[in-house]
Design a protein around this motif. Structure first.
Motif, mmCIF file in Angstrom:
data_model
loop_
_atom_site.group_PDB
_atom_site.id
_atom_site.type_symbol
_atom_site.label_atom_id
_atom_site.label_comp_id
_atom_site.label_asym_id
_atom_site.label_seq_id
_atom_site.Cartn_x
_atom_site.Cartn_y
_atom_site.Cartn_z
ATOM 1 N N LEU A 120 -27.395 -22.581 -14.926
ATOM 2 C CA LEU A 120 -26.522 -23.092 -13.859
ATOM 3 C C LEU A 120 -27.301 -23.963 -12.879
ATOM 4 C CD1 LEU A 120 -24.404 -19.918 -13.003
ATOM 5 C CD2 LEU A 120 -23.763 -21.858 -14.437
ATOM 6 N N ARG A 121 -26.652 -25.033 -12.423
ATOM 7 C CA ARG A 121 -27.259 -25.880 -11.396
ATOM 8 C C ARG A 121 -26.422 -25.939 -10.126
ATOM 9 N NH1 ARG A 121 -27.389 -31.234 -14.200
ATOM 10 N NH2 ARG A 121 -28.087 -31.980 -12.164
ATOM 11 N N LEU A 122 -25.110 -25.675 -10.269
ATOM 12 C CA LEU A 122 -24.200 -25.737 -9.112
ATOM 13 C C LEU A 122 -23.456 -24.419 -8.948
ATOM 14 C CD1 LEU A 122 -22.403 -27.240 -6.911
ATOM 15 C CD2 LEU A 122 -20.906 -27.875 -8.822
ATOM 16 N N LEU A 123 -23.406 -23.920 -7.711
ATOM 17 C CA LEU A 123 -22.532 -22.794 -7.379
ATOM 18 C C LEU A 123 -21.539 -23.256 -6.323
ATOM 19 C CD1 LEU A 123 -25.121 -19.875 -7.032
ATOM 20 C CD2 LEU A 123 -23.592 -20.315 -8.971
ATOM 21 N N THR A 124 -20.245 -23.074 -6.600
ATOM 22 C CA THR A 124 -19.240 -23.345 -5.567
ATOM 23 C C THR A 124 -18.652 -22.009 -5.113
ATOM 24 O OG1 THR A 124 -17.436 -23.675 -7.166
ATOM 25 C CG2 THR A 124 -18.682 -25.632 -6.481
ATOM 26 N N TRP A 125 -18.216 -21.994 -3.865
ATOM 27 C CA TRP A 125 -17.830 -20.738 -3.213
ATOM 28 C C TRP A 125 -16.469 -20.852 -2.548
ATOM 29 C CZ3 TRP A 125 -21.318 -16.593 -3.219
ATOM 30 C CH2 TRP A 125 -22.593 -16.899 -3.727
ATOM 31 N N ASP A 126 -15.638 -19.853 -2.777
ATOM 32 C CA ASP A 126 -14.466 -19.617 -1.949
ATOM 33 C C ASP A 126 -14.975 -19.029 -0.628
ATOM 34 O OD1 ASP A 126 -11.663 -18.975 -1.282
ATOM 35 O OD2 ASP A 126 -12.288 -16.904 -1.607
ATOM 36 N N VAL A 127 -14.160 -19.095 0.436
ATOM 37 C CA VAL A 127 -14.626 -18.562 1.723
ATOM 38 C C VAL A 127 -13.899 -17.281 2.134
ATOM 39 C CG1 VAL A 127 -14.866 -18.992 4.204
ATOM 40 C CG2 VAL A 127 -15.440 -20.787 2.554
ATOM 41 N N LYS A 128 -12.572 -17.366 2.312
ATOM 42 C CA LYS A 128 -11.844 -16.215 2.877
ATOM 43 C C LYS A 128 -11.867 -15.031 1.906
ATOM 44 C CE LYS A 128 -7.577 -14.858 5.187
ATOM 45 N NZ LYS A 128 -7.257 -13.655 4.399
ATOM 46 N N VAL B 274 -15.437 -24.576 -2.008
ATOM 47 C CA VAL B 274 -14.141 -25.045 -2.499
ATOM 48 C C VAL B 274 -13.101 -24.038 -1.996
ATOM 49 C CG1 VAL B 274 -12.722 -25.498 -4.533
ATOM 50 C CG2 VAL B 274 -15.144 -26.140 -4.546
ATOM 51 N N SER B 275 -12.336 -24.439 -0.984
ATOM 52 C CA SER B 275 -11.495 -23.476 -0.271
ATOM 53 C C SER B 275 -10.124 -24.051 0.081
ATOM 54 C CB SER B 275 -12.214 -23.061 1.023
ATOM 55 O OG SER B 275 -11.355 -22.343 1.873
ATOM 56 N N ASN B 276 -9.088 -23.214 -0.048
ATOM 57 C CA ASN B 276 -7.744 -23.598 0.412
ATOM 58 C C ASN B 276 -7.631 -23.320 1.906
ATOM 59 O OD1 ASN B 276 -7.145 -24.246 -2.183
ATOM 60 N ND2 ASN B 276 -5.643 -22.618 -2.512
ATOM 61 N N PHE B 277 -8.431 -24.019 2.679
ATOM 62 C CA PHE B 277 -8.529 -23.801 4.118
ATOM 63 C C PHE B 277 -8.165 -25.110 4.797
ATOM 64 C CE2 PHE B 277 -10.366 -21.937 7.938
ATOM 65 C CZ PHE B 277 -10.576 -20.589 7.644
ATOM 66 N N ASP B 278 -7.872 -25.064 6.063
ATOM 67 C CA ASP B 278 -7.607 -26.308 6.790
ATOM 68 C C ASP B 278 -8.928 -26.876 7.320
ATOM 69 O OD1 ASP B 278 -7.980 -25.454 9.740
ATOM 70 O OD2 ASP B 278 -6.622 -23.922 8.960
ATOM 71 N N ASN B 279 -8.823 -27.983 8.053
ATOM 72 C CA ASN B 279 -10.046 -28.710 8.426
ATOM 73 C C ASN B 279 -10.881 -28.031 9.516
ATOM 74 O OD1 ASN B 279 -8.553 -29.241 10.704
ATOM 75 N ND2 ASN B 279 -8.069 -31.355 10.143
ATOM 76 N N LEU C 200 -15.467 -28.578 0.672
ATOM 77 C CA LEU C 200 -14.187 -29.162 0.270
ATOM 78 C C LEU C 200 -13.062 -28.206 0.654
ATOM 79 C CD1 LEU C 200 -14.839 -30.557 -3.335
ATOM 80 C CD2 LEU C 200 -14.896 -31.780 -1.146
ATOM 81 N N THR C 201 -12.141 -28.715 1.483
ATOM 82 C CA THR C 201 -10.948 -27.917 1.802
ATOM 83 C C THR C 201 -9.740 -28.562 1.129
ATOM 84 O OG1 THR C 201 -10.386 -29.180 3.784
ATOM 85 C CG2 THR C 201 -11.892 -27.299 4.064
ATOM 86 N N SER C 202 -8.719 -27.757 0.928
ATOM 87 C CA SER C 202 -7.500 -28.299 0.325
ATOM 88 C C SER C 202 -6.878 -29.338 1.258
ATOM 89 C CB SER C 202 -6.506 -27.181 0.028
ATOM 90 O OG SER C 202 -6.159 -26.472 1.192
ATOM 91 N N GLU C 203 -7.019 -29.146 2.581
ATOM 92 C CA GLU C 203 -6.448 -30.131 3.496
ATOM 93 C C GLU C 203 -7.156 -31.482 3.354
ATOM 94 O OE1 GLU C 203 -5.244 -31.126 8.101
ATOM 95 O OE2 GLU C 203 -6.582 -29.425 7.763
ATOM 96 N N ASP C 204 -8.482 -31.466 3.348
ATOM 97 C CA ASP C 204 -9.226 -32.731 3.275
ATOM 98 C C ASP C 204 -9.046 -33.442 1.936
ATOM 99 O OD1 ASP C 204 -10.237 -32.617 5.856
ATOM 100 O OD2 ASP C 204 -11.982 -31.439 5.247
ATOM 101 N N THR C 205 -9.071 -32.670 0.841
ATOM 102 C CA THR C 205 -9.005 -33.319 -0.475
ATOM 103 C C THR C 205 -7.567 -33.636 -0.882
ATOM 104 O OG1 THR C 205 -8.890 -31.191 -1.598
ATOM 105 C CG2 THR C 205 -11.083 -32.150 -1.318
ATOM 106 N N GLY C 206 -6.611 -32.914 -0.320
ATOM 107 C CA GLY C 206 -5.217 -33.106 -0.714
ATOM 108 C C GLY C 206 -4.803 -32.286 -1.921
#
Length: 238
Positions: free
Chosen positions: A5-13, A132-137, A156-162
């Motif tokens: 692995l080279r990349l780890l992405t994380w949910d927040v809440k 990578v999160s379904n969070f606002d800005n 990356l939030t869902s608000e920013d990326t759309g």
């Protein structure tokens, strides 16, 4: 064999951060500050109802429908209080703006056990790291206030990326930003559909944080399940 692995992405809440207390408690305390007594349990129920309705009518913070996430949340807060019997417009606006501000800070969020240590160790081992999160800005600010922002190359939030998880495009954007192919990337989160299954659908690896007492989805092999975040590196390096 060890995963390459080279990349780890994380949910927040509920993966890295959780609310310090139930939403109803925070709302009840705000109401109390204005001399209004409402039961926390009633507010928690009203919040779930208001949040669900708002999400149905205005998905992803109303981004595609001309709403700001701030307006989206202010409306949810007001509707929560209305459903609990509070109707005075002036005080509703004031409480909604106060709560919007409070949920932007470490005042209402705490770091989950093992999160800081795990993120530090992942950084030390040289992984690319992103959120990578379904969070606002407000998320950048929340992460900074909770002293986690410095672990990540991008947020990356869902608000920013759309695009909201489980939409594959928010994961594809993370892969593009880091220049890592999906088979060399893994996503860590607590939601089977939005985190685990969505990441696997784009060809990434998935790790599902499952605290004690949560249901078992049969499709998740045990080596992809994290009882706590502290188990992550052992699984990756196995």
């Amino acid at each position: 064999a060890m995963l390459r692995l080279r990349l780890l992405t994380w949910d927040v809440k509920d993966t890295l951060l959780r609310l310090r207390q139930p939403v109803g408690e925070s709302y009840a305390a705000e109401a109390w500050a204005h001399g209004i007594q409402v039961q926390p349990e009633a507010l928690s129920r009203s919040f779930r109802e208001a949040y669900r309705a708002q999400s149905r009518h205005f998905p992803n913070y109303g981004r595609g429908q001309g709403l700001s996430s701030r307006q989206w949340w202010v409306d949810v807060v007001k509707q929560t209080f209305r459903l609990s019997g509070v109707h005075e417009d002036g005080v509703l606006t004031l409480m909604a703006e106060n709560l919007y501000r409070d949920f932007c800070s470490a005042h209402n969020w705490e770091v989950l056990p093992g999160a800081s240590e795990t993120l530090s160790r992942c950084c030390q081992r040289g992984f690319h790291m992103g959120v990578v999160s379904n969070f606002d800005n407000r998320l950048e600010n929340v992460l900074s206030q909770c002293n986690l922002r410095h672990h990540f190359e991008f947020v990356l939030t869902s608000e920013d990326t759309g695009f909201a998880k489980p939409d594959r495009r928010i994961f594809e954007k993370a892969l593009r930003l880091s220049g890592v192919p999906p088979e060399q990337a893994a996503h860590v989160g607590d939601d089977y559909t939005q985190d685990y299954r969505a990441a696997c659908a784009v060809g990434m690896h998935g790790f599902l944080l499952r605290t004690a007492g949560q249901g078992k989805e049969p499709e998740v092999p045990p080596e992809h399940v994290l009882p706590t975040l502290s188990h992550l590196l052992a699984l990756i390096e196995k």
